[in-house]
Design a protein around this motif. Structure first.
Motif, mmCIF file in Angstrom:
data_model
loop_
_atom_site.group_PDB
_atom_site.id
_atom_site.type_symbol
_atom_site.label_atom_id
_atom_site.label_comp_id
_atom_site.label_asym_id
_atom_site.label_seq_id
_atom_site.Cartn_x
_atom_site.Cartn_y
_atom_site.Cartn_z
ATOM 1 N N LEU A 1 0.774 -1.281 -0.273
ATOM 2 C CA LEU A 1 -0.123 0.019 -0.071
ATOM 3 C C LEU A 1 0.854 1.261 -0.159
ATOM 4 O O LEU A 1 0.389 2.220 -0.758
ATOM 5 C CB LEU A 1 -1.127 0.077 1.271
ATOM 6 N N PRO A 2 1.650 1.439 0.916
ATOM 7 C CA PRO A 2 2.421 2.689 0.932
ATOM 8 C C PRO A 2 2.861 3.045 -0.380
ATOM 9 O O PRO A 2 2.713 4.350 -0.962
ATOM 10 C CB PRO A 2 3.572 2.486 1.872
ATOM 11 N N TRP A 3 3.942 2.409 -1.063
ATOM 12 C CA TRP A 3 4.304 2.743 -2.567
ATOM 13 C C TRP A 3 3.204 2.835 -3.506
ATOM 14 O O TRP A 3 3.393 3.630 -4.587
ATOM 15 C CB TRP A 3 5.512 2.143 -2.803
ATOM 16 N N LEU A 4 2.138 2.006 -3.266
ATOM 17 C CA LEU A 4 0.957 2.036 -4.523
ATOM 18 C C LEU A 4 0.263 3.409 -4.168
ATOM 19 O O LEU A 4 -0.066 4.303 -5.172
ATOM 20 C CB LEU A 4 0.134 1.054 -4.113
ATOM 21 N N THR A 5 0.347 3.909 -2.918
ATOM 22 C CA THR A 5 -0.276 5.330 -2.589
ATOM 23 C C THR A 5 0.200 6.341 -3.427
ATOM 24 O O THR A 5 -0.087 7.091 -4.009
ATOM 25 C CB THR A 5 -0.255 5.573 -1.119
ATOM 26 N N LEU B 1 -2.103 11.718 1.610
ATOM 27 C CA LEU B 1 -1.661 10.498 1.651
ATOM 28 C C LEU B 1 -0.263 10.368 1.279
ATOM 29 O O LEU B 1 0.113 9.566 1.921
ATOM 30 C CB LEU B 1 -2.827 9.916 0.411
ATOM 31 N N ASN B 2 0.240 11.062 0.380
ATOM 32 C CA ASN B 2 1.625 10.995 -0.088
ATOM 33 C C ASN B 2 2.619 11.171 1.226
ATOM 34 O O ASN B 2 3.413 10.250 1.584
ATOM 35 C CB ASN B 2 2.011 11.979 -0.972
ATOM 36 N N TYR C 1 -3.960 0.256 7.202
ATOM 37 C CA TYR C 1 -3.420 1.399 6.518
ATOM 38 C C TYR C 1 -4.339 2.695 6.308
ATOM 39 O O TYR C 1 -4.060 3.825 6.838
ATOM 40 C CB TYR C 1 -2.752 1.126 5.097
ATOM 41 N N PHE C 2 -5.669 2.396 5.686
ATOM 42 C CA PHE C 2 -6.420 3.480 5.284
ATOM 43 C C PHE C 2 -7.224 3.954 6.631
ATOM 44 O O PHE C 2 -7.506 5.186 6.769
ATOM 45 C CB PHE C 2 -7.232 3.227 4.130
ATOM 46 N N ARG C 3 -7.683 2.845 7.505
ATOM 47 C CA ARG C 3 -8.219 3.150 8.740
ATOM 48 C C ARG C 3 -7.349 4.161 9.612
ATOM 49 O O ARG C 3 -7.806 5.050 10.092
ATOM 50 C CB ARG C 3 -8.678 1.879 9.491
ATOM 51 N N PHE C 4 -6.134 3.872 9.544
ATOM 52 C CA PHE C 4 -5.395 4.805 10.375
ATOM 53 C C PHE C 4 -5.255 6.201 9.998
ATOM 54 O O PHE C 4 -5.087 7.101 10.681
ATOM 55 C CB PHE C 4 -3.877 3.929 10.613
ATOM 56 N N PHE C 5 -4.962 6.039 8.431
ATOM 57 C CA PHE C 5 -4.996 7.358 8.068
ATOM 58 C C PHE C 5 -6.357 8.301 8.039
ATOM 59 O O PHE C 5 -6.311 9.471 8.536
ATOM 60 C CB PHE C 5 -4.803 7.199 6.248
#
Lengths: 316, 420, 293, 395
Positions: free
Chosen positions: A31-35, C106-107, C195-199
């Protein structure tokens, strides 16, 4: 804690027999790099791809429309033999030198003055900094008028009885560049003040106190102890001002439009004129490349040192 | 290919001929980029638009006002690169030739022959319409550049007659100066600095000299005494201006003459268009005269439309219809009146024109007879834009640098030309 | 810093203090002068302006300039005043503020809290993009927009703003999240927070201060942009800066300074208002854009 | 409820090996404390157990299942962080219930669970507050609550008390101990504070430089240190070391010690004959706990005490008793020794004072290997079992 988070990428790149999975699915794990992928693609194309394309264009036969016949450094030679480019580069030196020096000095003086426990400091700061919020296309209209010999300061001085007073720099070939400096300083020195003020506020007040106990004068304390500690702020201020100076475009357009004649041409206006007005794309690209190289020569080492020192401070 | 195109053109022109009668028969769309966005120019383009739309052609207007055509050129270039050129593009002088050489322009030769353009259009314009035997552009209007506009009241008040020679001009300027009037109002922008130099170059009344400078950039001539004198005259000119001139718009300079702040101003005939729009009348409120010494010389610039190759028969037909409409006699008559330029056809009725325009036409004929009908250097008609760019940069610097000597100016100019 | 009590203030100290305020007031006048001139001139009649008295207050308030600027100012063929161009700017700037801020958040989140092999390099390369002179991308960008059919359109301009705003917004959020305790992420990993929930639930709600900075930065920068806007718009799609420049430069005859000044103030009001309302965040944006790492 | 086995776990960062083959086993319900100075690898080991960092090799078994390579959330563990790691924008109850949210538990059930846990931790009144409105101790409790709500197989604690002030630390220490008693869940606890280790642990693991020095019950680690490092690290003030030469004699050996001032003293120790013979005439280091070194003048003891005389440098009264600082004779001579004197001592700094040394509590070390060779407390028997483990991996 999490030591690996603090290690530079190189250290983490060491061979690892087993890697930890950060998610259960492939997508979850990556996910991180896909983001970052969309931004990465945009950056690769629109920043680096376009830079490469412009550099290549500067070595092509492009004129009216891009013509990707490779001609080597022909356009560069042409560029550097142009009188107008010479004037633009020369102006950039004069402009950036004066602009950086004056804005830094004014910024520093203002920061020190404001650091003397001034009443209404917030208001004063607001006033000093507001030009930063306005486009120069906006304030340029006022500047142009103020500097206009027939209507502005000169006529004001005449009204006040200084009949001989002259302030016609805006329309004098040899002086016009100084009006650009004046307007640029007006716009940016408040920001430099803010940089220095932040830096001053970061200095341990006990240093000042102990120096005062030692009987040093305020002037001496600033000169010998405080100002030397502002070195990083100086560094930052100069880099930013130089960056601003090289990029300056609307400033010149709004104030002098490069004139009188070509007197206030900067590489930025030269580039625009050649690339768009005169349809000499390769020359325009070559001049843009020169601008990039000039900025990169300052920015790349700056960014490198900033990122490195940042990593160091995180590790410790 | 050529055969096919000719056939298409014939069919298309046939269609136009038909549609002219029946109206609203043609289809297709006409996508046009131009920068005629103000005053008489705008009125002219609106006229053209209604003529085209009357034929049932969709008019897609991409007017771009910024920077005297800069944005329009950028827009055009990006669309060419993208493979989506407009049907019609406005151009000045050698721009037509430069674009023609890139090979992106379509061919109107059949239409030109059918309508007999080359018999109607004054010969000096032909090289811009016809590149390597193929007709690529139509002129819309042309203009005399070597005009001076004077404030009649000021001239009368100080008893100054229209200067016929350079010396009379100098004397007139002295008179105005002594009376506290700015002799010449000037817009100090590089294109204007160059434009007035066209007027100086013809003030010697020597077609050959103009040709050697403007067309050939003959080094010997540039180093010779007459060009030196031209630069001296430019220097003198720069000394007649008020201090606020740098950066000024041409309309502001005209307004100074209109308001009586200045006695005269040099500018092409579009300045008369502006005056008329301000309610002024030739011979009553203002006087017009050629730059002293150039009564039998005529420096001109012309606005052209050219036609990139595009797909689609209907759209090609629309291009042809547009070209025809521009060349049409009635349109030429109306447009030259509105814009205050000269019609590009020689067979247009001149009954409605004012004295200045009539004078201009007579001058064009006189000049043409002796080779003095010459294309403008300042607007890149006599030479390509890179050559013109060197002149523009040098002359502008020279005008704005009071202590630059004439020799120095010539040297910079020649260096610049050499480095091309 | 000078908070030491050194007994009674001497006379010289008092004089110095007076001089100090004197100098500061002098500087304030210098910074305020152009704005003052603009405001005062915009409410004078043209006759009064041409009579001189640059600094004088208007003898009689005259809002002709304002009404002309707003209703009738001509840019090219458009004589509909500043309003349509303000609208163009508002559309472009709003889109070019929201989208890069969202992506940048997000980045920055990924680059600081979920570092991976090469993420620092990625950040460094992207950061460089914030410093390039935009002239270097101007030609290819114009061609690109032509190629996809967006040339001289508001969409194309907005797209340009978004692309070249990303390095800045990413920088802001990255530098903000970098000071986020790593333990929060670790705790989330152990607790099975995705990942997204934390974000969404933790990172984004905590990043409001930097979000404001990013919004202000993007808004003022795109609003004030001239280089891209003057290259990539035509008459209908011109932003207010292009329109203003066009309007002020291409005067038809006598310059109506009151109208010019009113138009300039109108064009500058949105960013000035943002600055006055959220000056603290504005400054933080400038500083963050300047002092990296 | 689970056992934890760590088998030969290794981890390197670049060229730096941080864990050099760790072997530890914890019974179900054990309170395992990892202790050691900073940089010893204890946090890395905890992170490896948690799954926040992958171990390069070896196995981490929870209830017999190797979890290395599993995502942290799949290991059925909960962790309490030094910084508490509370989500700043979530309220107390949301923080506690956040792990449940990720598991799709309904809001009502989450709230109920949070309330149940809050009751256990005396947080009921604070459920709707934000973390920044809480004191350090309360935040600590919230962090524990978030771990409790998971009902995991193993609790991990990463120096959870080090951000609290001294008083609160003691209170929370007791609470954690109570919690362990109540839940009976296996806990792994990392600290650099040996007192926390002593008070909380059922089993202590002393780490140094990525290696296990000793594993054992708190008493064993304290009384039967495996080497000079463990001896010095556990206990405060730490163990005193003196150097001497061993001479075998009847019933053991006599240790001859040369004082820093040149004088000499001797102690007779009941070492086994074999050891005495091996070290006859060789240098050894003797370790004596401060409480086993007392003021001979004010306190008389029975026969297990032997008297030596030693120069006194400084006296530091602490109220209950007085700390006597003595100079050690270890090579380098910088090391200090500490003896526990009575508050009423009449000893004078700068003079040579008589000390009573409790020879039942001394330890002998080999000066080269620094390993323990004799524990008097084990009455001359073989080294304890735990020691063998430590030696096995260390050698």
């Amino acid at each position: 804690m999490a030591i690996s988070e603090h290690l530079p990428a190189a250290a983490k790149a060491a061979p690892k027999p087993r890697t930890l999975r950060t998610g259960t699915t492939w997508v979850g794990r990556n996910l991180p790099w896909l983001t970052l992928l969309p931004t990465g693609i945009l950056g690769a194309v629109f920043i680096y791809g376009f830079i490469a394309l412009t550099i290549y264009t500067s070595m092509s036969a492009s004129k009216l429309i891009p013509d990707y016949t490779f001609v080597g450094f022909e356009q560069w030679v042409k560029l550097w033999s142009m009188r107008r480019w010479g004037i633009a580069v020369n102006n950039l030196f004069v402009f950036s030198g004066l602009f950086i020096a004056i804005a830094t000095v004014i910024g520093l003086v203002l920061a020190i003055l404001l650091d003397q426990r001034i009443r209404h400091e917030g208001t004063i700061r607001t006033v000093i900094l507001y030009p930063m919020a306005l486009s120069f296309i906006v304030t340029g209209t006022a500047w142009k008028w103020i500097l206009n010999p027939g209507l502005g300061i000169e006529s004001l001085l005449h009204d006040w009885g200084f009949v001989e007073a002259q302030f016609d720099w805006l329309v004098r070939r040899d002086r016009a560049i100084y009006t650009v400096v004046l307007a640029a300083v007006w716009q940016s020195s408040g920001f430099i003040m803010a940089i220095f003020l932040a830096s001053l506020r970061g200095i341990d007040p006990s240093i000042m106190q102990s120096a005062m106990m030692d009987g040093a004068s305020t002037w001496r304390i600033y000169r010998r102890i405080i100002i030397p500690q502002l070195r990083p702020a100086f560094f930052t201020a100069v880099v930013i001002l130089l960056h601003m100076a090289i990029k300056s475009y609307d400033l010149v357009i709004a104030l002098t439009n490069g004139g009188p004649g070509t007197a206030t041409d900067l590489p930025s206006t030269f580039m625009y004129d050649y690339a768009f007005d005169r349809s000499r794309i390769a020359i325009g690209a070559a001049s843009a490349t020169m601008m990039l190289f000039t900025i990169a020569a300052v920015i790349v080492p700056y960014l490198y040192s900033e990122l490195r020192s940042h990593n160091r401070s995180r590790t410790s | 290919m050529k055969f096919l195109r000719t056939t298409t053109a014939l069919i298309a022109s046939g269609t136009i001929a038909l549609s002219a009668a029946t109206s609203a028969m043609a289809e297709g769309k006409l996508d046009i980029i131009h920068w005629w966005t103000s005053g008489g120019e705008l009125a002219g383009i609106e006229l053209l638009r209604s003529n085209i739309e009357a034929q049932g052609i969709e008019w897609i207007d991409a007017a771009s006002a910024g920077g005297a055509g800069t944005n329009a050129r950028t827009l055009f270039r990006t669309r060419v690169q993208a493979g989506d050129p407009p049907a019609v593009m406005q151009a000045l002088g050698t721009e037509v030739n430069e674009w023609a050489e890139t090979g992106i322009l379509g061919d109107l030769t059949a239409l030109a022959e059918e309508e007999g353009w080359y018999d109607l259009v004054p010969e000096p314009l032909h090289p811009f319409m016809n590149v390597d035997g193929s007709t690529v552009a139509v002129p819309a209007v042309w203009s005399q550049i070597n005009w001076v506009w004077g404030n009649k009241a000021i001239f009368d008040e100080h008893g100054v007659a229209v200067p016929q020679t350079w010396d009379e001009l100098v004397a007139a300027a002295e008179t105005f100066k002594a009376a506290g009037i700015t002799p010449i109002a000037h817009g100090g922008q590089p294109w204007q600095d160059t434009a007035i130099f066209d007027g100086i170059l013809v003030s010697f009344d020597d077609p050959d000299f103009y040709r050697k400078v403007a067309f050939e950039q003959d080094r010997e001539t540039l180093e010779g005494p007459m060009f030196r004198e031209a630069m001296e005259r430019l220097r003198w000119y720069s000394q007649q201006l008020d201090e606020g001139s740098p950066g000024r718009e041409w309309t502001q300079a005209q307004a100074m003459v209109l308001n009586g702040e200045a006695a005269m101003s040099w500018m092409g005939d579009w300045a008369k268009g502006w005056r008329v729009a301000q309610g002024q009348q030739a011979g009553v409120d203002f006087i017009c005269f050629p730059t002293p010494g150039s009564n039998d010389m005529f420096v001109w610039l012309a606005d052209f439309f050219f036609f990139p190759k595009i797909e689609g028969e209907a759209d090609n037909a629309a291009q042809q219809a547009f070209a025809s409409a521009v060349m049409e006699q009635q349109f030429q008559h109306d447009f030259s009146l509105i814009k205050n330029g000269l019609p590009v056809r020689t067979d247009v009725d001149n009954a409605d024109w004012d004295d200045c325009t009539r004078d201009s036409i007579a001058r064009a004929e006189r000049a043409n007879a002796r080779g003095g009908l010459v294309a403008s250097l300042g607007f890149a008609h006599s030479a390509r834009s890179d050559v013109q760019g060197v002149f523009r940069d040098t002359l502008s610097e020279f005008v704005n640098t009071p202590d630059m000597s004439v020799d120095e100016g010539i040297e910079i100019l020649i260096d610049g030309l050499d480095s091309l | 810093m000078n908070d030491i009590v050194l007994g009674q203030r001497s006379l010289t100290d008092r004089l110095l203090r007076v001089a100090l305020y004197g100098v500061l007031i002098g500087f304030m006048l210098f910074y305020l002068a152009p704005l003052y001139v603009m405001v005062v001139t915009s409410v004078k009649s043209l006759e009064e302006i041409l009579a001189g008295g640059l600094m004088n207050l208007p003898k009689k308030l005259d809002f002709y300039g304002w009404s002309e600027a707003w209703n009738n100012a001509c840019v090219g063929t458009e004589c509909r005043g500043m309003a349509p161009f303000m609208w163009n700017s508002l559309i472009a700037s709003t889109a070019a503020t929201i989208i890069p801020t969202a992506i940048g958040a997000l980045n920055g989140y990924a680059l600081s809290l979920w570092r991976f092999k090469g993420s620092e390099l990625f950040f460094g390369l992207l950061l460089f993009g914030a410093f390039i002179p935009f002239q270097i991308v101007l030609l290819p960008m114009a061609s690109f927009l032509g190629w996809i059919g967006w040339s001289s359109s508001l969409v194309g301009l907005t797209f340009t703003y978004i692309v070249y705003g990303l390095p800045f917004t990413t920088l802001y959020f990255r530098n903000f999240f970098v000071s986020f305790p790593m333990d929060l992420v670790n705790a989330a990993k152990i607790d099975g927070i995705g990942y997204f929930r934390f974000f969404w639930r933790v990172a984004l709600p905590s990043s409001v201060p930097i979000m404001i900075v990013s919004i202000i930065w993007q808004f003022t920068n795109t609003w004030n942009d001239f280089l891209f806007a003057s290259t990539m718009t035509k008459l209908e799609s011109a932003t207010v800066m292009v329109a203003l420049n066009n309007f002020v430069e291409v005067a038809n005859g006598v310059k109506r300074y009151n109208v010019d000044m009113a138009a300039a103030i109108i064009a500058g009001l949105p960013t000035l208002a943002v600055y006055l309302v959220a000056g603290r965040y504005f400054l933080r944006g400038l500083m963050a854009g300047a002092v990296k790492g | 409820m689970a056992t934890l086995e760590i088998v030969n776990v290794r981890k390197s960062f670049g060229s730096v090996e941080v864990l050099k083959g760790i072997d530890i086993a914890a019974e179900d319900g054990e309170f395992l404390v990892l202790v050691g100075p900073s940089g010893c690898g204890k946090s890395t080991l905890l992170n490896a157990i948690a799954g926040l960092q992958a171990n390069d090799s070896g196995e981490i078994r929870i209830d017999g299942r190797d979890v290395s390579g599993l995502h942290p959330k799949d290991r059925d563990i909960a962790m309490v962080f030094q910084t508490y790691a509370l989500y700043p924008n979530l309220s107390v109850w949301e923080n506690i219930a956040f792990p449940l949210e990720a598991r799709g538990v309904s809001k009502a059930d989450r709230r109920a669970e949070a309330e149940r846990v809050a009751e256990l931790l005396h947080l009921t009144d604070y459920l709707d507050r934000k973390p920044r409105q809480l004191s350090g101790g309360q935040r600590q409790r919230v962090a524990m609550g978030r771990a409790l709500v998971r009902d995991p197989q193993i609790f991990l604690f990463d120096e959870p008390l080090s951000n609290l002030d001294a008083k609160l630390r003691v209170v929370m220490r007791t609470e954690i101990k109570k919690l362990h008693r109540t839940l009976g869940t296996t806990m792994v606890y990392v600290t650099h504070d040996q007192i926390e280790a002593m008070t909380l642990a059922t089993k202590i693991v002393v780490l140094r430089g990525g290696e296990v020095q000793q594993v054992g019950a708190p008493d064993d680690v304290y009384n039967l240190p495996a080497n000079m490092f463990v001896a010095g690290f556990m206990g405060s003030p730490s163990m005193n070391f003196m150097e001497g030469v061993l001479a075998a004699d009847a019933g053991g050996a006599t240790l001859g010690i040369t004082r820093p001032d040149g004088g000499s003293v001797s102690l007779h120790l009941p070492v086994p004959d074999a050891l005495a013979a091996r070290y006859d005439g060789k240098r050894v280091v003797i370790g004596v706990r401060p409480e086993a070194m007392v003021d001979a003048e004010s306190e008389t003891r029975d026969g297990t005490y032997q008297q030596i005389e030693w120069p006194l440098e400084i006296l530091e009264p602490t109220g209950a008793d007085t700390i006597a600082v003595l100079q050690s004779n270890l090579t380098g001579g910088e090391e200090e020794m500490v003896a526990r004197f009575s508050a009423r001592t009449s000893a004078r700094p700068g003079t040579v004072v008589p000390l009573n040394v409790d020879t039942r509590a001394v330890v002998l070390f080999d000066p080269d290997s620094e390993e323990a060779i004799f524990h008097a407390a084990a009455s001359g028997s073989a080294p304890p079992v735990a020691l063998a483990v430590a030696n096995g991996s260390g050698a």
